[in-house]
Design an enzyme around this catalytic site. Structure first.
Site, PDB file in Angstrom:
ATOM      1  N   HIS A 175       0.819  -1.214   0.000  1.00 21.62           N
ATOM      2  CA  HIS A 175       0.000   0.000   0.000  1.00 21.62           C
ATOM      3  C   HIS A 175       0.854   1.266   0.000  1.00 21.62           C
ATOM      4  O   HIS A 175       2.045   1.226   0.296  1.00 21.62           O
ATOM      5  CB  HIS A 175      -0.909   0.023   1.231  1.00 21.62           C
ATOM      6  CG  HIS A 175      -2.139  -0.818   1.087  1.00 21.62           C
ATOM      7  ND1 HIS A 175      -2.144  -2.168   1.320  1.00 21.62           N
ATOM      8  CD2 HIS A 175      -3.409  -0.496   0.732  1.00 21.62           C
ATOM      9  CE1 HIS A 175      -3.355  -2.651   1.122  1.00 21.62           C
ATOM     10  NE2 HIS A 175      -4.152  -1.657   0.758  1.00 21.62           N
ATOM     11  N   LYS A 177      -1.045   5.015   4.658  1.00 21.86           N
ATOM     12  CA  LYS A 177      -2.014   4.122   5.310  1.00 21.86           C
ATOM     13  C   LYS A 177      -1.650   3.940   6.788  1.00 21.86           C
ATOM     14  O   LYS A 177      -0.487   3.727   7.119  1.00 21.86           O
ATOM     15  CB  LYS A 177      -2.024   2.764   4.590  1.00 21.86           C
ATOM     16  CG  LYS A 177      -3.067   1.798   5.114  1.00 21.86           C
ATOM     17  CD  LYS A 177      -3.215   0.598   4.178  1.00 21.86           C
ATOM     18  CE  LYS A 177      -4.190  -0.450   4.734  1.00 21.86           C
ATOM     19  NZ  LYS A 177      -5.514   0.120   5.061  1.00 21.86           N
TER      20      LYS A 177
HETATM   21  N1  LIG Z   1     -13.173  -0.736   1.848  1.00 19.08           N
HETATM   22  C1  LIG Z   1     -12.401  -0.221   0.873  1.00 19.08           C
HETATM   23  O1  LIG Z   1     -12.556  -0.564  -0.306  1.00 19.08           O
HETATM   24  C2  LIG Z   1     -11.356   0.758   1.227  1.00 19.08           C
HETATM   25  C3  LIG Z   1     -11.136   1.052   2.543  1.00 19.08           C
HETATM   26  N2  LIG Z   1     -10.240   1.998   2.892  1.00 19.08           N
HETATM   27  C4  LIG Z   1     -10.167   2.302   4.303  1.00 19.08           C
HETATM   28  O2  LIG Z   1     -10.912   3.497   4.507  1.00 19.08           O
HETATM   29  C5  LIG Z   1     -10.390   4.213   5.621  1.00 19.08           C
HETATM   30  C6  LIG Z   1     -10.086   5.637   5.201  1.00 19.08           C
HETATM   31  O3  LIG Z   1      -9.026   5.645   4.292  1.00 19.08           O
HETATM   32  P1  LIG Z   1      -8.536   7.029   3.657  1.00 19.08           P
HETATM   33  O4  LIG Z   1      -9.673   7.739   3.039  1.00 19.08           O
HETATM   34  O5  LIG Z   1      -7.359   6.687   2.827  1.00 19.08           O
HETATM   35  O6  LIG Z   1      -8.073   7.810   4.973  1.00 19.08           O
HETATM   36  P2  LIG Z   1      -7.911   9.401   5.163  1.00 19.08           P
HETATM   37  O7  LIG Z   1      -7.042   9.553   6.361  1.00 19.08           O
HETATM   38  O8  LIG Z   1      -7.537  10.043   3.892  1.00 19.08           O
HETATM   39  O9  LIG Z   1      -9.394   9.887   5.506  1.00 19.08           O
HETATM   40  C7  LIG Z   1     -10.007   9.711   6.742  1.00 19.08           C
HETATM   41  C8  LIG Z   1     -10.936  10.908   6.966  1.00 19.08           C
HETATM   42  O10 LIG Z   1     -11.723  10.641   8.129  1.00 19.08           O
HETATM   43  C9  LIG Z   1     -11.802  11.883   8.843  1.00 19.08           C
HETATM   44  N3  LIG Z   1     -12.155  11.623  10.225  1.00 19.08           N
HETATM   45  C10 LIG Z   1     -11.341  11.267  11.249  1.00 19.08           C
HETATM   46  N4  LIG Z   1     -12.064  11.130  12.364  1.00 19.08           N
HETATM   47  C11 LIG Z   1     -13.345  11.413  12.041  1.00 19.08           C
HETATM   48  C12 LIG Z   1     -14.553  11.461  12.796  1.00 19.08           C
HETATM   49  N5  LIG Z   1     -14.597  11.168  14.104  1.00 19.08           N
HETATM   50  N6  LIG Z   1     -15.701  11.770  12.144  1.00 19.08           N
HETATM   51  C13 LIG Z   1     -15.683  12.046  10.832  1.00 19.08           C
HETATM   52  N7  LIG Z   1     -14.566  12.052  10.074  1.00 19.08           N
HETATM   53  C14 LIG Z   1     -13.413  11.717  10.688  1.00 19.08           C
HETATM   54  C15 LIG Z   1     -10.422  12.502   8.666  1.00 19.08           C
HETATM   55  O11 LIG Z   1     -10.421  13.896   8.975  1.00 19.08           O
HETATM   56  C16 LIG Z   1     -10.174  12.220   7.198  1.00 19.08           C
HETATM   57  O12 LIG Z   1     -10.697  13.248   6.370  1.00 19.08           O
HETATM   58  C17 LIG Z   1      -9.172   3.394   6.093  1.00 19.08           C
HETATM   59  O13 LIG Z   1      -9.561   2.548   7.136  1.00 19.08           O
HETATM   60  C18 LIG Z   1      -8.806   2.595   4.851  1.00 19.08           C
HETATM   61  O14 LIG Z   1      -8.119   1.427   5.162  1.00 19.08           O
HETATM   62  C19 LIG Z   1      -9.494   2.663   1.960  1.00 19.08           C
HETATM   63  C20 LIG Z   1      -9.642   2.377   0.646  1.00 19.08           C
HETATM   64  C21 LIG Z   1     -10.578   1.399   0.166  1.00 19.08           C
HETATM   65  O1  LIG Z   2      -6.011   2.265   3.189  1.00 20.34           O
HETATM   66  C1  LIG Z   2      -6.186   1.904   1.992  1.00 20.34           C
HETATM   67  O2  LIG Z   2      -5.740   2.544   1.037  1.00 20.34           O
HETATM   68  C2  LIG Z   2      -6.953   0.697   1.741  1.00 20.34           C
HETATM   69  N1  LIG Z   2      -7.529   0.104   2.746  1.00 20.34           N
HETATM   70  C3  LIG Z   2      -8.334  -1.062   2.690  1.00 20.34           C
HETATM   71  C4  LIG Z   2      -7.682  -2.201   3.441  1.00 20.34           C
HETATM   72  O3  LIG Z   2      -7.017  -1.949   4.454  1.00 20.34           O
HETATM   73  O4  LIG Z   2      -7.865  -3.354   3.050  1.00 20.34           O
HETATM   74  C5  LIG Z   2      -8.729  -1.425   1.276  1.00 20.34           C
HETATM   75  C6  LIG Z   2      -7.657  -1.201   0.250  1.00 20.34           C
HETATM   76  O5  LIG Z   2      -6.649  -2.143   0.456  1.00 20.34           O
HETATM   77  C7  LIG Z   2      -7.118   0.218   0.355  1.00 20.34           C
END
Ligand SMILES: NC(=O)C1=CN([C@@H]2O[C@H](COP(=O)(O)OP(=O)(O)OC[C@H]3O[C@@H](n4cnc5c(N)ncnc54)[C@H](O)[C@@H]3O)[C@@H](O)[C@H]2O)C=CC1
Ligand SMILES: O=C(O)C1=N[C@H](C(=O)O)C[C@H](O)C1
Length: 251
Positions: A136, A140
């Protein structure tokens, strides 16, 4: 139109979800909230489905609050354990809509990753050895990825169902190089500038290897899956807690 509120709207994923919701013909953005905003602004009167992409440390509390407010939730944030999932089920039962409340959690919304996970579970019983490597971007915050944990758990369950024993491994000393062991499966995490989200599952038998690999090069790759989940929750998805996009695909 399906009215969608986004929590974590300023984040890498949340901002893509805002654009995807604005760009789809059948969805419209209701509220876009981030850290510091009051989740109580989201109600069944203004929102059909909430999409939650925040950080593992706060996601459970967000989901519990949203369930208490009676709105359906699609969750992409990682960090879910059996204990946390049990708390969500309890909250649904104790909430205002126990018979109709929907919560959907997916470790990964990209079709390539969902299929890699599915095919890995199918392949698991045919191989003596298996290891999972996830790769990644270095921003992350959690390791290993939620997807890699889910993949390892699925492989371990398939191996157990087939009566396979532990993976062979004669390591005598380990300073951490053998990775985290998830249900008996070694999971390795790489963080590298330039990467987005990637997973490789290595299967081995004497004299042969199978590699199953998924590459998400751009966060746009997650958006069709997010919109599918939103439409399913606004439509015929079952009530209660559903986990994994594979549940909404004809696999
Ligand atoms: N299921 C999927 O397909 C995917 C899952 N993810 C996961 O999604 C999550 C977020 O990833 P990113 O967007 O890259 O992180 P990021 O750090 O860019 O975004 C997180 C956002 O949440 C906000 N935040 C923090 N605490 C908060 C609260 N109490 N209330 C509302 N907003 C709050 C932050 O200010 C930030 O804007 C991670 O756990 C990541 O692993 C990421 C990509 C794909
Ligand atoms: O943080 C990310 O970027 C991603 N998080 C998810 C995970 O932890 O599996 C999904 C994807 O891999 C991207």
């Amino acid at each position: 139109m399906i009215r969608v509120s986004v929590v974590g709207a300023k984040g890498r994923m949340g901002s893509h979800v805002v654009d995807a919701v604005n760009g789809a013909a059948d969805t419209q953005l209701a509220l876009a909230l981030d850290a510091g905003d009051d989740l109580k602004a989201i109600t069944p009167e203004n929102t059909d489905v909430v999409v939650e992409f925040t950080v593992p440390a706060v996601s459970l509390d967000n989901v519990l609050a949203l369930v208490a407010q009676g709105v359906d939730v699609v969750v992409g944030t990682t960090g879910w354990t059996e204990e946390k999932l049990a708390r969500v089920r309890e909250a649904i039962a104790a909430g205002p809509r126990p018979e109709s409340q929907k919560v959907f959690i997916a470790p990964n919304f990209a079709i390539s990753a969902v299929l890699a996970d599915h095919f890995s579970t199918q392949a698991a019983k045919y191989f003596e050895s298996v290891e999972v490597i996830e790769l990644h971007h270095p921003n992350k915050v959690d390791a290993p990825s939620g997807t890699a944990i889910h993949t390892a758990q699925g492989i371990a369950a398939a191996r157990a169902a087939a009566g396979l024993g532990p993976v062979p491994d004669n390591t005598q000393t380990d300073g951490g190089s053998r990775g985290q062991v998830v249900d008996g499966i070694h999971v390795h995490a790489v963080r590298l500038r330039g990467l987005n989200a990637h997973e490789e599952v290595l299967f081995g038998n004497a004299g042969e290897q199978l590699v199953i690999r998924a590459d998400s090069f751009d966060r746009g790759s997650f958006m069709p899956g997010v919109l599918l989940a939103v439409r399913k929750l606004a439509g015929d998805a079952p009530a209660g807690l559903t986990i994994g996009l594979d549940k909404f695909l004809d696999l």
